[in-house]
Design an enzyme around this catalytic site. Structure first.
Site, mmCIF file in Angstrom:
data_model
loop_
_atom_site.group_PDB
_atom_site.id
_atom_site.type_symbol
_atom_site.label_atom_id
_atom_site.label_comp_id
_atom_site.label_asym_id
_atom_site.label_seq_id
_atom_site.Cartn_x
_atom_site.Cartn_y
_atom_site.Cartn_z
ATOM 1 N N THR A 111 -10.367 -1.922 -9.636
ATOM 2 C CA THR A 111 -11.041 -0.726 -10.170
ATOM 3 C C THR A 111 -12.254 -1.077 -11.019
ATOM 4 O O THR A 111 -13.317 -0.459 -10.903
ATOM 5 C CB THR A 111 -10.035 0.114 -11.000
ATOM 6 O OG1 THR A 111 -8.953 0.475 -10.145
ATOM 7 C CG2 THR A 111 -10.680 1.376 -11.534
ATOM 8 N N GLY B 117 -4.971 -2.657 -13.601
ATOM 9 C CA GLY B 117 -5.548 -2.123 -14.823
ATOM 10 C C GLY B 117 -6.275 -3.130 -15.677
ATOM 11 O O GLY B 117 -6.533 -2.872 -16.859
ATOM 12 N N CYS C 224 0.844 -1.206 0.000
ATOM 13 C CA CYS C 224 0.000 0.000 0.000
ATOM 14 C C CYS C 224 0.875 1.250 0.000
ATOM 15 O O CYS C 224 1.667 1.472 0.913
ATOM 16 C CB CYS C 224 -0.931 0.003 1.208
ATOM 17 S SG CYS C 224 -1.971 1.477 1.204
ATOM 18 N N LYS D 112 1.678 -9.463 -1.168
ATOM 19 C CA LYS D 112 1.417 -8.483 -2.238
ATOM 20 C C LYS D 112 2.486 -7.405 -2.148
ATOM 21 O O LYS D 112 2.608 -6.723 -1.126
ATOM 22 C CB LYS D 112 0.018 -7.899 -2.050
ATOM 23 C CG LYS D 112 -0.465 -7.063 -3.216
ATOM 24 C CD LYS D 112 -1.965 -6.822 -3.101
ATOM 25 C CE LYS D 112 -2.483 -5.867 -4.133
ATOM 26 N NZ LYS D 112 -3.903 -5.588 -3.965
HETATM 27 C C1 LIG Z 1 -9.877 2.482 -3.651
HETATM 28 C C2 LIG Z 1 -8.876 1.382 -3.599
HETATM 29 C C3 LIG Z 1 -8.571 0.770 -2.404
HETATM 30 C C4 LIG Z 1 -7.618 -0.244 -2.359
HETATM 31 N N1 LIG Z 1 -7.372 -0.868 -1.178
HETATM 32 C C5 LIG Z 1 -6.476 -1.881 -1.133
HETATM 33 C C6 LIG Z 1 -6.260 -2.599 0.072
HETATM 34 O O1 LIG Z 1 -6.910 -2.330 1.078
HETATM 35 N N2 LIG Z 1 -5.318 -3.579 0.069
HETATM 36 C C7 LIG Z 1 -4.611 -3.913 -1.058
HETATM 37 O O2 LIG Z 1 -3.779 -4.826 -1.028
HETATM 38 N N3 LIG Z 1 -4.832 -3.279 -2.221
HETATM 39 C C8 LIG Z 1 -5.749 -2.276 -2.268
HETATM 40 N N4 LIG Z 1 -5.993 -1.634 -3.456
HETATM 41 C C9 LIG Z 1 -5.206 -2.031 -4.641
HETATM 42 C C10 LIG Z 1 -5.979 -3.005 -5.522
HETATM 43 O O3 LIG Z 1 -6.209 -4.216 -4.873
HETATM 44 C C11 LIG Z 1 -5.201 -3.276 -6.817
HETATM 45 O O4 LIG Z 1 -4.001 -3.925 -6.494
HETATM 46 C C12 LIG Z 1 -4.877 -1.994 -7.597
HETATM 47 O O5 LIG Z 1 -5.964 -1.098 -7.537
HETATM 48 C C13 LIG Z 1 -4.561 -2.286 -9.062
HETATM 49 O O6 LIG Z 1 -5.592 -3.026 -9.671
HETATM 50 P P1 LIG Z 1 -6.804 -2.357 -10.512
HETATM 51 O O7 LIG Z 1 -6.201 -1.493 -11.557
HETATM 52 O O8 LIG Z 1 -7.603 -3.519 -11.003
HETATM 53 O O9 LIG Z 1 -7.573 -1.536 -9.525
HETATM 54 C C14 LIG Z 1 -6.954 -0.634 -3.524
HETATM 55 C C15 LIG Z 1 -7.278 -0.016 -4.734
HETATM 56 C C16 LIG Z 1 -8.227 0.969 -4.789
HETATM 57 C C17 LIG Z 1 -8.548 1.614 -6.114
#
Ligand SMILES: Cc1cc2nc3c(=O)[nH]c(=O)nc-3n(C[C@H](O)[C@H](O)[C@H](O)COP(=O)(O)O)c2cc1C
Ligand code: SF4
Ligand code: SF4
Length: 417
Positions: free
Chosen positions: A301, A279, A145, A192
């Site tokens: 997302t 993404g 994070c 992660k």
């Molecule tokens: C609003 C938001 C909150 C997120 N919270 C977490 C979280 O609590 N723990 C975590 O490991 N990743 C968190 N992520 C990351 C997502 O799990 C993911 O790894 C990242 O958004 C990239 O993937 P995406 O493009 O499909 O969103 C968060 C992402 C977003 C957008």
């Protein structure tokens, strides 16, 4: 959040197992706002998702946890936020218990971070044991994070104890925690990790070496979103004043995330499991991640913007892709791109030149404006390309709005080593 309209039928070709945990397909709802309540887990299972990584829970409180302020930049295709609410560890344990009762096949991950001052790794071990007892099928250690100490350290001069993406850059510390948690629980341990610091493959390898069952790549990238140049006190978020370093996700980060997956797979070899995230917004994206080395696919997302019930469509498209190519399971196309991606010193280049179809040319002049090209002039309101001056870069093909230009190949150039 609407109820799932499509019921997913399991297809054995997608199934995989990590340790004794079975995944009915490759798709996981990645940790975030769509994995905070029992009802979301139920909907995810109905739509066919194989697993869900619950929203990050940390211990002890208080730590940074604010009401959410999100922004989707549709034109630029990125999602950005800084203010975000985490689960307390108690909420996480309750959600694990409730989620286990409410679902049958959904693999539940506890996405956890220890931020306190218990000695050594004991804080992480305690959290993992409690999550296992509450029903977690797997632990996902959050070493990614960017919105904790990493954000604070980059935005201010103060230094805070390392957490999330700042800790995740340290292969020694991360792998030590992995090793300890592996010994503390029987369930699989996922970790992660972050690309911040540029050492993602090295950190991944260290984690695998210490027994991680799966590495997950990646979470958000820290960046600066669009802001108003007439009023820099106001950030782009509604109901939030300041601009910030923000967590970016969505299609904008996909090319970087693909590289991270590729790098990890190259460094770690064929054997270990890898979860690719970042993404992913279509079946095609997911296939590309698998071709770059991913076993599991994390999506966040896209579920925020559209819910969960697009998955059956994606799975059908993946089935069609596999049928077209005769693949019997995902392993048969995993790593295909890893093996094809060629280093810069070994490229095969074709000689050639650009040619204009005068019937399609409107004389708009866009091609002649290309700043690195000395080959194009506009004569009688039409493009003229001097073959001798053409470097064959092909930019003019991309800028022409009418598709009037094409590249003509003349033969393979000799490779220089
Ligand atoms: C609003 C938001 C909150 C997120 N919270 C977490 C979280 O609590 N723990 C975590 O490991 N990743 C968190 N992520 C990351 C997502 O799990 C993911 O790894 C990242 O958004 C990239 O993937 P995406 O493009 O499909 O969103 C968060 C992402 C977003 C957008
Ligand atoms: S950009 Fe295309 S249409 Fe415009 S002048 Fe060049 S070739 Fe013609
Ligand atoms: S291919 Fe490149 S160098 Fe050749 S005409 Fe087009 S822009 Fe110019």
């Amino acid at each position: 959040m609407r109820k799932s309209s499509q019921i997913y039928q399991d297809d054995e070709r997608f199934a995989l197992a990590i340790g004794n945990v079975k995944f009915r397909n490759n798709f996981i709802v990645a940790s975030g706002p769509t994995v905070k309540w029992k009802e979301q887990l139920v909907l995810a299972e109905e739509s066919g998702w194989a697993g869900a990584s619950l929203k990050l829970a940390f211990e002890p409180e208080p730590y940074i946890s604010l009401p959410p302020r999100y922004r989707w930049f549709g034109k630029e295709k990125y999602h950005a936020f800084t203010a975000e609410k985490r689960l307390t560890f108690e909420q996480c344990l309750k959600l694990l218990e409730d989620g286990r009762k409410a679902t049958r096949n959904l693999v539940l991950f506890a996405n956890i971070t220890y931020v306190g001052d218990k000695p050594g790794v004991t804080g992480w071990e305690d959290m993992a044991r409690k999550a296992e007892s509450a029903g977690a099928h797997a632990i996902e250690l959050n070493m990614c994070c960017p919105n904790m100490s990493f954000n604070v350290a980059l935005s201010e001069k103060t230094r805070t104890a390392q957490t999330g993406a700042s800790m995740g850059q340290n292969a020694t510390v991360v792998s030590m925690i992995v090793e300890a948690v592996k010994q503390a629980v029987k369930i699989p341990v996922f970790v992660k990790i972050t690309p911040e610091g540029g050492r993602i493959a090295e950190v991944a390898k260290a984690c695998y070496d210490k027994g991680a069952d799966c590495v997950c790549s990646v979470a958000n990238r820290l960046a600066i979103a669009e802001f108003d140049i007439e009023n820099i006190n106001q950030g782009p978020y509604r109901l939030q004043d300041e601009p910030t370093l923000a967590c970016f996700s969505g299609p904008w980060i996909k090319p970087l995330a693909l590289r991270d997956v590729y790098e990890i797979r190259r460094k770690a070899g064929k054997a270990p499991f890898l979860l690719g995230t970042g993404g992913i917004a279509s079946a095609r994206d997911a296939i590309q991640f698998i071709m770059c080395g991913a076993d599991l696919i994390g999506v966040c997302t896209e579920t925020m913007l559209h819910g969960f019930d697009f998955l059956p469509k994606w799975l059908k498209q993946m089935q069609e892709f596999m049928d077209r190519h005769g693949f019997k399971n995902y392993r048969e196309f995993r790593d295909l791109a890893v093996d094809k991606i060629t280093s810069a010193d070994k490229l095969t280049l074709h000689g050639g030149y650009a040619e204009v179809d005068l019937d399609k040319c409107t004389g708009c002049g866009l091609c002649s404006a290309v700043g690195h090209c000395n080959a194009i002039t506009i004569v009688d309101k039409q493009s003229r390309i001097d073959r001798k001056k053409c470097l064959a870069c092909s930019t003019c093909v991309d800028v022409c709005p009418t598709g009037a230009i094409r590249m003509v190949a003349t033969g393979v150039l000799e490779k220089k080593s």
